[in-house]
Design a protein around this motif. Sequence first.
Motif, PDB file in Angstrom:
ATOM      1  N   GLN A   1       0.825  -1.218   0.000  1.00 29.91           N
ATOM      2  CA  GLN A   1       0.000   0.000   0.000  1.00 29.91           C
ATOM      3  C   GLN A   1       0.857   1.266   0.000  1.00 29.91           C
ATOM      4  OE1 GLN A   1      -3.512   0.159   2.429  1.00 29.91           O
ATOM      5  NE2 GLN A   1      -3.286   2.342   2.818  1.00 29.91           N
TER       6      GLN A   1
ATOM      7  N   GLN B   1       2.564   1.811  -3.418  1.00 30.32           N
ATOM      8  CA  GLN B   1       1.593   2.279  -4.415  1.00 30.32           C
ATOM      9  C   GLN B   1       1.220   3.730  -4.155  1.00 30.32           C
ATOM     10  OE1 GLN B   1      -1.653  -0.508  -4.282  1.00 30.32           O
ATOM     11  NE2 GLN B   1      -0.408  -2.197  -5.015  1.00 30.32           N
TER      12      GLN B   1
ATOM     13  N   GLU C   1       3.842  17.323  -4.192  1.00 27.20           N
ATOM     14  CA  GLU C   1       3.572  15.903  -4.527  1.00 27.20           C
ATOM     15  C   GLU C   1       4.883  15.125  -4.607  1.00 27.20           C
ATOM     16  OE1 GLU C   1       0.702  15.577  -4.019  1.00 27.20           O
ATOM     17  OE2 GLU C   1      -0.644  16.841  -5.146  1.00 27.20           O
TER      18      GLU C   1
ATOM     19  N   TYR D   1      -0.254   2.159  -9.324  1.00 27.44           N
ATOM     20  CA  TYR D   1      -0.404   3.505  -8.760  1.00 27.44           C
ATOM     21  C   TYR D   1      -1.863   3.879  -9.015  1.00 27.44           C
ATOM     22  CZ  TYR D   1       0.270   4.743 -13.674  1.00 27.44           C
ATOM     23  OH  TYR D   1       0.154   4.804 -15.043  1.00 27.44           O
TER      24      TYR D   1
ATOM     25  N   SER E   1      -5.373   4.792 -10.132  1.00 27.78           N
ATOM     26  CA  SER E   1      -6.008   4.811 -11.465  1.00 27.78           C
ATOM     27  C   SER E   1      -6.236   6.233 -11.976  1.00 27.78           C
ATOM     28  CB  SER E   1      -7.354   4.088 -11.379  1.00 27.78           C
ATOM     29  OG  SER E   1      -8.113   4.590 -10.262  1.00 27.78           O
TER      30      SER E   1
ATOM     31  N   GLN F   1      -6.725  10.020   3.211  1.00 28.93           N
ATOM     32  CA  GLN F   1      -5.461  10.126   3.957  1.00 28.93           C
ATOM     33  C   GLN F   1      -5.616  10.578   5.402  1.00 28.93           C
ATOM     34  OE1 GLN F   1      -2.596  10.877   0.014  1.00 28.93           O
ATOM     35  NE2 GLN F   1      -3.262  12.605   1.221  1.00 28.93           N
TER      36      GLN F   1
ATOM     37  N   TYR G   1       4.081   5.428   8.689  1.00 29.34           N
ATOM     38  CA  TYR G   1       3.050   5.795   7.698  1.00 29.34           C
ATOM     39  C   TYR G   1       2.118   6.850   8.288  1.00 29.34           C
ATOM     40  CZ  TYR G   1      -0.143   4.712   3.720  1.00 29.34           C
ATOM     41  OH  TYR G   1      -0.913   4.761   2.563  1.00 29.34           O
TER      42      TYR G   1
ATOM     43  N   GLU H   1      -2.136  18.781   1.481  1.00 28.12           N
ATOM     44  CA  GLU H   1      -3.263  18.442   0.579  1.00 28.12           C
ATOM     45  C   GLU H   1      -4.381  19.475   0.726  1.00 28.12           C
ATOM     46  OE1 GLU H   1      -3.040  16.439  -1.684  1.00 28.12           O
ATOM     47  OE2 GLU H   1      -1.841  14.733  -1.106  1.00 28.12           O
TER      48      GLU H   1
ATOM     49  N   THR I   1      -9.549  -5.105   2.242  1.00 27.40           N
ATOM     50  CA  THR I   1     -10.151  -4.217   3.236  1.00 27.40           C
ATOM     51  C   THR I   1     -10.380  -4.876   4.594  1.00 27.40           C
ATOM     52  OG1 THR I   1     -11.151  -2.689   1.643  1.00 27.40           O
ATOM     53  CG2 THR I   1     -12.226  -2.865   3.784  1.00 27.40           C
TER      54      THR I   1
ATOM     55  N   ASN J   1     -13.617   1.135   1.907  1.00 29.36           N
ATOM     56  CA  ASN J   1     -13.621   1.887   0.642  1.00 29.36           C
ATOM     57  C   ASN J   1     -14.974   2.582   0.438  1.00 29.36           C
ATOM     58  OD1 ASN J   1     -11.198   0.558   0.415  1.00 29.36           O
ATOM     59  ND2 ASN J   1     -11.707  -0.557  -1.458  1.00 29.36           N
TER      60      ASN J   1
ATOM     61  N   PHE K   1     -12.917   0.833 -14.589  1.00 30.11           N
ATOM     62  CA  PHE K   1     -11.920   0.771 -13.498  1.00 30.11           C
ATOM     63  C   PHE K   1     -10.957  -0.395 -13.741  1.00 30.11           C
ATOM     64  CE2 PHE K   1     -10.174   1.347  -9.368  1.00 30.11           C
ATOM     65  CZ  PHE K   1     -10.130   0.131  -8.711  1.00 30.11           C
TER      66      PHE K   1
HETATM   67  N1  3HC Z   1      -6.006   2.598  -8.452  1.00 27.90           N
HETATM   68  C1  3HC Z   1      -5.175   1.539  -8.625  1.00 27.90           C
HETATM   69  N2  3HC Z   1      -5.288   0.374  -7.944  1.00 27.90           N
HETATM   70  C2  3HC Z   1      -6.289   0.294  -7.047  1.00 27.90           C
HETATM   71  C3  3HC Z   1      -7.183   1.348  -6.794  1.00 27.90           C
HETATM   72  C4  3HC Z   1      -7.012   2.540  -7.543  1.00 27.90           C
HETATM   73  N3  3HC Z   1      -7.818   3.579  -7.395  1.00 27.90           N
HETATM   74  N4  3HC Z   1      -8.051   0.950  -5.820  1.00 27.90           N
HETATM   75  C5  3HC Z   1      -7.721  -0.315  -5.512  1.00 27.90           C
HETATM   76  N5  3HC Z   1      -6.673  -0.707  -6.248  1.00 27.90           N
HETATM   77  C6  3HC Z   1      -6.046  -2.032  -6.226  1.00 27.90           C
HETATM   78  C7  3HC Z   1      -5.383  -2.339  -4.912  1.00 27.90           C
HETATM   79  O1  3HC Z   1      -4.046  -1.860  -4.888  1.00 27.90           O
HETATM   80  C8  3HC Z   1      -5.452  -3.866  -4.909  1.00 27.90           C
HETATM   81  O2  3HC Z   1      -4.489  -4.361  -5.815  1.00 27.90           O
HETATM   82  P1  3HC Z   1      -3.166  -5.137  -5.285  1.00 27.90           P
HETATM   83  O3  3HC Z   1      -3.650  -6.267  -4.426  1.00 27.90           O
HETATM   84  O4  3HC Z   1      -2.481  -5.567  -6.533  1.00 27.90           O
HETATM   85  O5  3HC Z   1      -2.387  -4.113  -4.496  1.00 27.90           O
HETATM   86  C9  3HC Z   1      -6.794  -4.141  -5.563  1.00 27.90           C
HETATM   87  O6  3HC Z   1      -7.083  -2.990  -6.358  1.00 27.90           O
HETATM   88  C10 3HC Z   1      -7.915  -4.432  -4.572  1.00 27.90           C
HETATM   89  O7  3HC Z   1      -8.269  -3.222  -3.926  1.00 27.90           O
HETATM   90  P2  3HC Z   1      -8.433  -3.172  -2.339  1.00 27.90           P
HETATM   91  O8  3HC Z   1      -9.467  -2.147  -2.007  1.00 27.90           O
HETATM   92  O9  3HC Z   1      -8.641  -4.539  -1.804  1.00 27.90           O
HETATM   93  O10 3HC Z   1      -6.969  -2.660  -1.950  1.00 27.90           O
HETATM   94  P3  3HC Z   1      -6.543  -1.700  -0.741  1.00 27.90           P
HETATM   95  O11 3HC Z   1      -7.049  -2.236   0.553  1.00 27.90           O
HETATM   96  O12 3HC Z   1      -5.101  -1.471  -0.903  1.00 27.90           O
HETATM   97  O13 3HC Z   1      -7.366  -0.333  -0.997  1.00 27.90           O
HETATM   98  C11 3HC Z   1      -6.742   1.921  -1.580  1.00 27.90           C
HETATM   99  C12 3HC Z   1      -7.042   0.503  -2.095  1.00 27.90           C
HETATM  100  C13 3HC Z   1      -8.048   2.483  -0.982  1.00 27.90           C
HETATM  101  C14 3HC Z   1      -6.260   2.784  -2.732  1.00 27.90           C
HETATM  102  C15 3HC Z   1      -5.672   1.795  -0.483  1.00 27.90           C
HETATM  103  O14 3HC Z   1      -4.551   1.136  -1.036  1.00 27.90           O
HETATM  104  C16 3HC Z   1      -5.221   3.126   0.082  1.00 27.90           C
HETATM  105  O15 3HC Z   1      -5.903   3.724   0.873  1.00 27.90           O
HETATM  106  N6  3HC Z   1      -4.000   3.574  -0.323  1.00 27.90           N
HETATM  107  C17 3HC Z   1      -3.401   4.762   0.271  1.00 27.90           C
HETATM  108  C18 3HC Z   1      -3.875   6.022  -0.409  1.00 27.90           C
HETATM  109  C19 3HC Z   1      -3.490   6.058  -1.866  1.00 27.90           C
HETATM  110  O16 3HC Z   1      -2.686   5.312  -2.346  1.00 27.90           O
HETATM  111  N7  3HC Z   1      -4.096   6.972  -2.593  1.00 27.90           N
HETATM  112  C20 3HC Z   1      -3.814   7.039  -4.019  1.00 27.90           C
HETATM  113  C21 3HC Z   1      -3.907   8.424  -4.470  1.00 27.90           C
HETATM  114  S1  3HC Z   1      -2.557   9.361  -3.879  1.00 27.90           S
HETATM  115  C22 3HC Z   1      -3.023  10.867  -4.305  1.00 27.90           C
HETATM  116  O17 3HC Z   1      -4.134  11.065  -4.639  1.00 27.90           O
HETATM  117  C23 3HC Z   1      -2.000  11.940  -4.255  1.00 27.90           C
HETATM  118  C24 3HC Z   1      -2.635  13.262  -4.067  1.00 27.90           C
HETATM  119  O18 3HC Z   1      -1.605  14.174  -3.732  1.00 27.90           O
HETATM  120  C25 3HC Z   1      -3.301  13.738  -5.280  1.00 27.90           C
END
Ligand code: 3HC
Length: 314
Positions: free
Chosen positions: A37, A40, A75, A107, A109, A136, A147, A158, A208, A221, A267
């Motif tokens: 996590q 990513q 960022e 990373y 989507s 976050q 973390y 942010e 989750t 989620n 998605f």
């Molecule tokens: N994009 C890409 N992959 C995604 C996704 C998305 N939006 N949502 C879920 N996935 C992936 C997960 O990584 C997982 O794949 P993996 O097993 O290969 O890692 C699969 O889909 C199943 O999803 P889950 O909900 O079971 O996975 P998580 O428990 O990891 O939940 C998450 C996904 C909510 C994105 C969680 O990982 C999270 O909270 N991550 C931390 C926050 C984050 O990474 N945010 C991304 C944006 S950062 C951002 O916006 C920067 C800002 O400055 C603009």
Amino acid sequence: MTTESLTRRFQDKIDQELKIEPKDWMPDAYRKTLIRQISQHAHSEVVGMLPEGNWITRAPSLRRKVALLAKVQDEAGHGLYLYSACETLGIRRETLIEELLSGKAKYSSIFNYPTLTWADIGAIGWLVDGAAIMNQVPLCRCSYGPYARAMVRVCKEESFHQRQGFEILLTLCQGAADQKAMAQDALDRWWWPSLMMFGPSDKDSIHTAQSMRWKIKRFTNDELRQKFIDMTVPQAEVLGLTIPDPELQWDEASGHYHSGPIDWEEFGQVLRGNGPCNAERLEARQRAHQEGTWVREAAQAYAAKQIEESKKVG
Ligand code: 3HC
């Protein structure tokens, strides 16, 4: 102590809201999902600079350029912060970077969509950073110390990102008709991909349930997505823009907005690398890494020289 008693003591710490620190015993699965996590998340911050960087030279005023430059710079810092947090779990940064550049690592989507107009920069700040804040802020209470602490600083920055994005759209919406139309077009294209940022629906989320037990996630989620919708719809009303969801309506009984179905096929396509900009984003990162080789080599040569000097003195 047996693994069973170590695991029980580990979960007891989490249940008592105590932080797990890098030197603490932790189950391999906990370490693995945090590396997954956090890496990513870091990759998302770094790739997230690309769609916005596209508009730094095209910003409509010096003030907008300065704000966008500051945001993109933030960022980058968030990415480095999160790579450092990930390294505390015993993985090398080079490994993480290789996983991104090879296309193996995920990373967010959202960063695989193009920024077609200046209004997109407003929509990214308002919606994407707004969604990031929603996701976050709870992570500031994540059970893994490094973390959680990284998130405290990230969330402060942010908030500026979200405000400057909203203000860009407010300015457009209070401008000429074609400026307001540009803002509506941006909302039409960014609304649904922003909802996808929160991940698949809870019934389809593979991580989750366990992440909630380990207090990596503090909300599911769907819970965070709903909070985001409830917060953002009134903001769209202030802008005078229409959310592109014909099924959206306030449900007095639940105290939430009911929203229409998300296109999970879209998605899934983006996650499989078939989004509008996946190839372009990966190629840009690969090129930047290649062009940055001389910087890394110079820094390493300088560091080696410093160590030599200190040995002579020492
Ligand atoms: N994009 C890409 N992959 C995604 C996704 C998305 N939006 N949502 C879920 N996935 C992936 C997960 O990584 C997982 O794949 P993996 O097993 O290969 O890692 C699969 O889909 C199943 O999803 P889950 O909900 O079971 O996975 P998580 O428990 O990891 O939940 C998450 C996904 C909510 C994105 C969680 O990982 C999270 O909270 N991550 C931390 C926050 C984050 O990474 N945010 C991304 C944006 S950062 C951002 O916006 C920067 C800002 O400055 C603009």
